[in-house]
Design an enzyme around this catalytic site. Structure first.
Site, PDB file in Angstrom:
ATOM      1  N   GLU A 256      35.144  30.491  47.379  1.00  0.00           N
ATOM      2  CA  GLU A 256      35.889  30.504  46.122  1.00  0.00           C
ATOM      3  C   GLU A 256      34.896  30.805  45.022  1.00  0.00           C
ATOM      4  O   GLU A 256      33.985  30.017  44.756  1.00  0.00           O
ATOM      5  CB  GLU A 256      36.591  29.180  45.847  1.00  0.00           C
ATOM      6  CG  GLU A 256      37.594  29.340  44.710  1.00  0.00           C
ATOM      7  CD  GLU A 256      37.814  28.096  43.890  1.00  0.00           C
ATOM      8  OE1 GLU A 256      37.040  27.874  42.934  1.00  0.00           O
ATOM      9  OE2 GLU A 256      38.746  27.344  44.198  1.00  0.00           O
ATOM     10  N   CYS A 290      36.930  27.018  37.676  1.00  0.00           N
ATOM     11  CA  CYS A 290      37.079  28.384  38.184  1.00  0.00           C
ATOM     12  C   CYS A 290      38.434  28.987  37.847  1.00  0.00           C
ATOM     13  O   CYS A 290      38.542  30.199  37.654  1.00  0.00           O
ATOM     14  CB  CYS A 290      36.876  28.400  39.700  1.00  0.00           C
ATOM     15  SG  CYS A 290      35.197  27.999  40.217  1.00  0.00           S
ATOM     16  N   GLU A 388      32.840  36.288  32.854  1.00  0.00           N
ATOM     17  CA  GLU A 388      33.282  34.903  32.854  1.00  0.00           C
ATOM     18  C   GLU A 388      32.348  34.077  31.971  1.00  0.00           C
ATOM     19  O   GLU A 388      31.133  34.103  32.132  1.00  0.00           O
ATOM     20  CB  GLU A 388      33.265  34.350  34.278  1.00  0.00           C
ATOM     21  CG  GLU A 388      33.776  32.928  34.402  1.00  0.00           C
ATOM     22  CD  GLU A 388      33.745  32.424  35.832  1.00  0.00           C
ATOM     23  OE1 GLU A 388      34.631  31.649  36.196  1.00  0.00           O
ATOM     24  OE2 GLU A 388      32.827  32.824  36.590  1.00  0.00           O
TER      25      GLU A 388
END
Length: 519
Positions: A256, A290, A388
């Site tokens: 992930e 996340c 990000e």
């Protein structure tokens, strides 16, 4: 308001927890709390040999555990559910001490962990089987599908969700019959150790879950070189390196990774609810999640109302670095996270973006605290347009057509999570067009994140594999099919020629096809 001093861990308790780490050398490192910048614990560092010894002990424990009846594993899982809830006060303190998040966000981890234990505790037999499958010939051929454990799973977990990211993945692995060698992030080892201690109390064998400590760049490769499967949560760059290393050994991995997650606010959406949802979706755990939302696309007809409403709501937001349950956002975890956040905000403003709300560090609250920040008019040249941030920064964009919004939401190498706000039926239709592993309608991330029966994971560069649900457990198994043949062999009886047997099969298959079509 409770004082920060209430969130502490006694040295004796720290010693109890760190004793669970397999480390025989003299090297140590000191962890620091983002709440105050003060030292939390002195943590022993594992050597390469310690990692090898951890795998050796885990393999012995795994052989016995794999033979343990599923009903006993289920009981241990359900006992753990109860113990997590019973000991939540200490778990909340440790999560906050090591991650800096607000107490209500720390509780999300406690809840997630308990729900995971309950889900697998109730459904383990149904998921693992064995399951009957259709044989090549009805009645005379039978097949059963079994799921055998991989062996020893290497688990590498992050600092941002130190409890749930350790337990949700690791618990599924041991439920499936595996052992685990776990490297928690160096920032947050105590939280992971506390839950492993509770697993021992719940009835899981002590050697089944081995903990090692140290930098991923040092002992991570040793773990990958000896594990039968790797489970990693972290950055996309690191995930790619892990996948490459796993491929050399032909072992599987679930990853992930990062996200630049979008939200779409449709025309007809309840603006007040969308604003409130954004506060949770973008600023839970100070944006260090996340699945956190970093891009919001709002229809032109309601854009101004939404923007002004969000700015007004953030002006009333409760900040803090303490145990007060009413605090709505805690702090960033480290100087490096603060530096990245500040860099992204400053860069966006330098490139012509407009500051709607926030924008400043607040060392008066905590050493690395940064205000929740809203930007608009962010150009493509700005760092935070596509990269990000992993901090409390969200960018707003206008759109005129839904097709335009969907295209913008999908215009990213990532595909982890997304959110759509608006009339339910229309929002669900839009959700299916978004290339993300999870999409939440009239929610930010919790509708999927908290639904343990729903698989969760990323598309594109946001990762591979799924946690939660049956997939989250079966990834830690090897599928084995066992077929039993009766009366005659698959190739036909010896008293018939191959040609005759082939003709009979042809007639039989045509008959079966017609029968099943009518049925």
């Amino acid at each position: 308001m409770p004082d920060v001093a209430q969130i502490t861990v006694a040295p004796a308790r720290t010693a109890e927890l760190t004793a669970l780490i397999r480390a025989t050398g003299t090297e140590t490192r000191t962890t620091v709390s983002p709440l105050t910048g003060a030292d939390v614990a002195t943590v022993p560092v594992s050597t390469d040999q310690d990692v090898l010894d951890a795998f050796a002990a885990a393999r012995v424990a795994q052989l016995d555990w794999a033979r343990t009846p599923v009903r006993r594993r289920k009981k241990a899982l359900l006992r753990l559910h109860d113990l997590v809830l019973k000991h939540q006060a200490e778990l909340l303190d440790l999560i906050q001490l090591e991650s800096g998040k607000a107490r209500s966000h720390a509780f999300d981890e406690v809840l997630h962990s308990a729900l995971t234990g309950r889900y697998y505790g109730r459904r383990l037999s149904r998921i693992l089987g064995p399951h009957r499958r259709s044989g090549v010939y009805p009645v005379i051929t039978s097949v059963r599908q079994h799921h055998q454990p991989k062996g020893v799973v290497g688990l590498i977990t992050p600092w941002n969700y130190p409890l749930s990211m350790a337990l949700v993945d690791g618990l599924a692995a041991v439920a499936a019959g595996n052992a685990v060698v776990h490297k928690p992030d160096s920032q947050s080892p105590l939280t992971a150790l506390a839950i492993i201690e509770l697993m021992h109390r719940a009835g899981f064998p002590k050697d089944l879950w081995q903990v090692v400590s140290g930098a991923g760049s040092v002992i991570g490769s040793v773990i990958i070189d000896h594990a039968d499967y790797i489970c990693f949560t972290g950055s996309t760059a690191t995930g790619k390196r892990i996948a490459a290393q796993c491929s050399q050994r032909l072992i599987g991995c679930s990853l992930e990774l990062g996200g630049k997650n979008p939200m779409i606010v449709l025309p007809g959406a309840d603006v007040e609810k969308a604003v409130e949802g954004t506060v949770t979706a973008a600023f839970s755990s100070a944006g260090q999640l996340c699945v956190s939302i970093e891009r919001v696309y709002v229809h032109d007809s309601i854009y101004d109302r939404y923007r002004d409403g969000l700015a007004g709501r953030l002006a009333q937001m409760a900040y803090g670095a303490n145990a007060d349950w009413e605090v709505e956002m805690g702090t960033l975890v480290s100087p490096s996270q603060l530096a990245t956040t500040q860099k992204h905000v400053a860069d966006a403003l330098d490139h012509g973006a407009t500051l709607v709300s926030g924008g400043h560090a607040r060392p008066d609250i905590a050493p690395w605290f940064h205000e929740p920040t809203v930007l608009e008019d962010v150009p493509e040249s700005a760092l935070c347009f596509a990269e990000e941030t992993f901090g409390p920064v969200v960018s707003l964009y206008r759109y005129r057509s839904i097709g335009e919004a969907v295209q913008a939401a999908n215009d990213t190498p990532y595909g982890l999570n997304a959110s759509v706000w608006g009339p339910s039926r229309r929002a669900r239709q839009v959700a299916t067009r978004i290339k993300a592993g999870t999409v939440n309608v009239n929610e930010g991330f919790a509708a999927t994140f908290g639904s343990i029966g729903a698989p969760m994971g990323g598309m594109k560069e946001s990762g591979t594999g799924r946690r939660q649900g049956a997939e989250g457990l079966l990834r830690f198994t090897e599928t084995q099919s066992i077929g039993v043949q009766r009366v005659i062999p698959v190739g036909g009886p010896s008293f018939l020629s191959k040609r005759t047997f082939g003709a009979l099969l042809t007639v039989g298959l045509i008959g079966l096809r017609r029968f099943t079509r009518r049925a």
